[in-house]
Design a protein around this motif. Structure first.
Motif, PDB file in Angstrom:
ATOM      1  N   LYS A 136      12.153  17.620  15.820  1.00 38.01           N
ATOM      2  CA  LYS A 136      12.037  17.234  17.233  1.00 38.01           C
ATOM      3  C   LYS A 136      10.621  17.473  17.738  1.00 38.01           C
ATOM      4  CE  LYS A 136      16.821  18.024  18.696  1.00 38.01           C
ATOM      5  NZ  LYS A 136      17.698  18.866  19.519  1.00 38.01           N
ATOM      6  N   GLU A 139       8.412  14.759  16.360  1.00 29.97           N
ATOM      7  CA  GLU A 139       8.690  13.507  17.067  1.00 29.97           C
ATOM      8  C   GLU A 139       8.140  13.534  18.484  1.00 29.97           C
ATOM      9  OE1 GLU A 139      12.931  13.076  16.656  1.00 29.97           O
ATOM     10  OE2 GLU A 139      12.723  12.056  14.714  1.00 29.97           O
ATOM     11  N   SER A 140       8.166  14.681  19.136  1.00 30.55           N
ATOM     12  CA  SER A 140       7.611  14.745  20.495  1.00 30.55           C
ATOM     13  C   SER A 140       6.109  14.490  20.470  1.00 30.55           C
ATOM     14  CB  SER A 140       7.936  16.082  21.171  1.00 30.55           C
ATOM     15  OG  SER A 140       7.109  17.122  20.699  1.00 30.55           O
ATOM     16  N   GLN A 142       4.597  12.655  18.177  1.00 25.39           N
ATOM     17  CA  GLN A 142       4.413  11.255  17.787  1.00 25.39           C
ATOM     18  C   GLN A 142       4.747  10.274  18.908  1.00 25.39           C
ATOM     19  OE1 GLN A 142       7.066  11.358  14.375  1.00 25.39           O
ATOM     20  NE2 GLN A 142       5.332  11.089  12.986  1.00 25.39           N
ATOM     21  N   PHE A 143       5.811  10.559  19.656  1.00 24.81           N
ATOM     22  CA  PHE A 143       6.362   9.558  20.546  1.00 24.81           C
ATOM     23  C   PHE A 143       6.221   9.839  22.040  1.00 24.81           C
ATOM     24  CE2 PHE A 143       9.116   9.270  16.660  1.00 24.81           C
ATOM     25  CZ  PHE A 143       8.550   8.100  16.181  1.00 24.81           C
ATOM     26  N   HIS A 144       5.797  11.045  22.419  1.00 27.27           N
ATOM     27  CA  HIS A 144       5.717  11.380  23.832  1.00 27.27           C
ATOM     28  C   HIS A 144       4.300  11.746  24.238  1.00 27.27           C
ATOM     29  CE1 HIS A 144      10.014  12.135  22.842  1.00 27.27           C
ATOM     30  NE2 HIS A 144      10.172  11.436  23.943  1.00 27.27           N
ATOM     31  N   THR A 145       4.016  11.497  25.485  1.00 28.14           N
ATOM     32  CA  THR A 145       2.701  11.834  26.008  1.00 28.14           C
ATOM     33  C   THR A 145       2.617  13.342  26.254  1.00 28.14           C
ATOM     34  OG1 THR A 145       3.389  11.626  28.323  1.00 28.14           O
ATOM     35  CG2 THR A 145       2.587   9.606  27.225  1.00 28.14           C
ATOM     36  N   ASP A 148       4.755  14.225  29.151  1.00 28.48           N
ATOM     37  CA  ASP A 148       6.177  14.359  28.816  1.00 28.48           C
ATOM     38  C   ASP A 148       6.446  15.701  28.133  1.00 28.48           C
ATOM     39  OD1 ASP A 148       6.628  11.772  29.765  1.00 28.48           O
ATOM     40  OD2 ASP A 148       6.523  10.862  27.758  1.00 28.48           O
ATOM     41  N   ARG A 149       5.561  16.085  27.216  1.00 23.99           N
ATOM     42  CA  ARG A 149       5.747  17.356  26.502  1.00 23.99           C
ATOM     43  C   ARG A 149       5.614  18.535  27.462  1.00 23.99           C
ATOM     44  NH1 ARG A 149       2.291  14.700  22.943  1.00 23.99           N
ATOM     45  NH2 ARG A 149       0.655  16.271  23.127  1.00 23.99           N
TER      46      ARG A 149
END
Length: 187
Positions: A136, A139-140, A142-145, A148-149
């Motif tokens: 997770k 992935e955070s 890789q896929f979140h700004t 967002d984090r």
């Protein structure tokens, strides 16, 4: 040991014999804010449960201190890449406030697996959950700004009061200036 045994209960109940065997290989460790629990180049042979306090796993890349993860009360912390390979780790564990741990001797723990299959199953479930958390985290990234984090970090109570902003910024993979901008927008 009460909190540790409650933590185990979240994964599966253990019989009294297994609990007694685990208790024999545990000890309590107290560290002061800023101390290292484990050092760079040390081989991890202990799994820690945090009774109270906060710790982080960190490393240096190009001379920059980078936080890989934070762990709080009720969490397990270990440098698993070293624990499972037996190789020295390029990471260290530091406490960010006065912290009390229950230390579980991993060599003795692994020796219990044959005589206590419940213990082996319990720790397999614990390590599987840790693996999922690691995926997770990747992935955070890789896929979140970063925004967002940062919002996800705010879901942990009192995090900003307990962890220096420089460590939060390094965990998010941004500078402290960028973190200040994100925080200003969030307010």
């Amino acid at each position: 040991m009460t909190e540790l045994f409650r933590y185990f209960q979240k994964f599966m109940p253990l019989n009294p014999e297994s609990l007694a065997a685990l208790e024999k290989i545990c000890s309590v460790v107290h560290l002061k804010k800023g101390d290292n629990l484990q050092y760079f180049g040390q081989t991890c042979r202990t799994i820690y449960f945090i009774n109270s306090g906060v710790a982080r796993i960190y490393y240096y890349k190009d001379g920059v201190d980078i936080t890989e993860s934070f762990s709080f009360e009720g969490d397990i912390i270990a440098r698993v890449e070293s624990l499972f390979t037996g190789n020295p780790s390029q990471k260290a564990i530091q406490v960010l406030e006065d912290t009390c741990f229950v230390a579980i001797n991993a060599v003795q723990l692994f020796a219990l697996y044959d005589s206590h299959p419940q213990i082996e199953r319990l720790f397999r479930l614990i390590f599987e959950a840790g693996y999922v958390e690691t995926v997770k985290r990747i992935e955070s990234i890789q896929f979140h700004t970063a925004e967002d984090r940062y919002e996800a970090l705010l879901l942990k109570p009192n995090l900003l009061q307990r962890i220096p902003l420089k460590h939060i910024a390094s965990y998010l993979g941004i500078t402290q200036v960028s973190l200040s901008r994100i925080r200003a927008i969030q307010r």
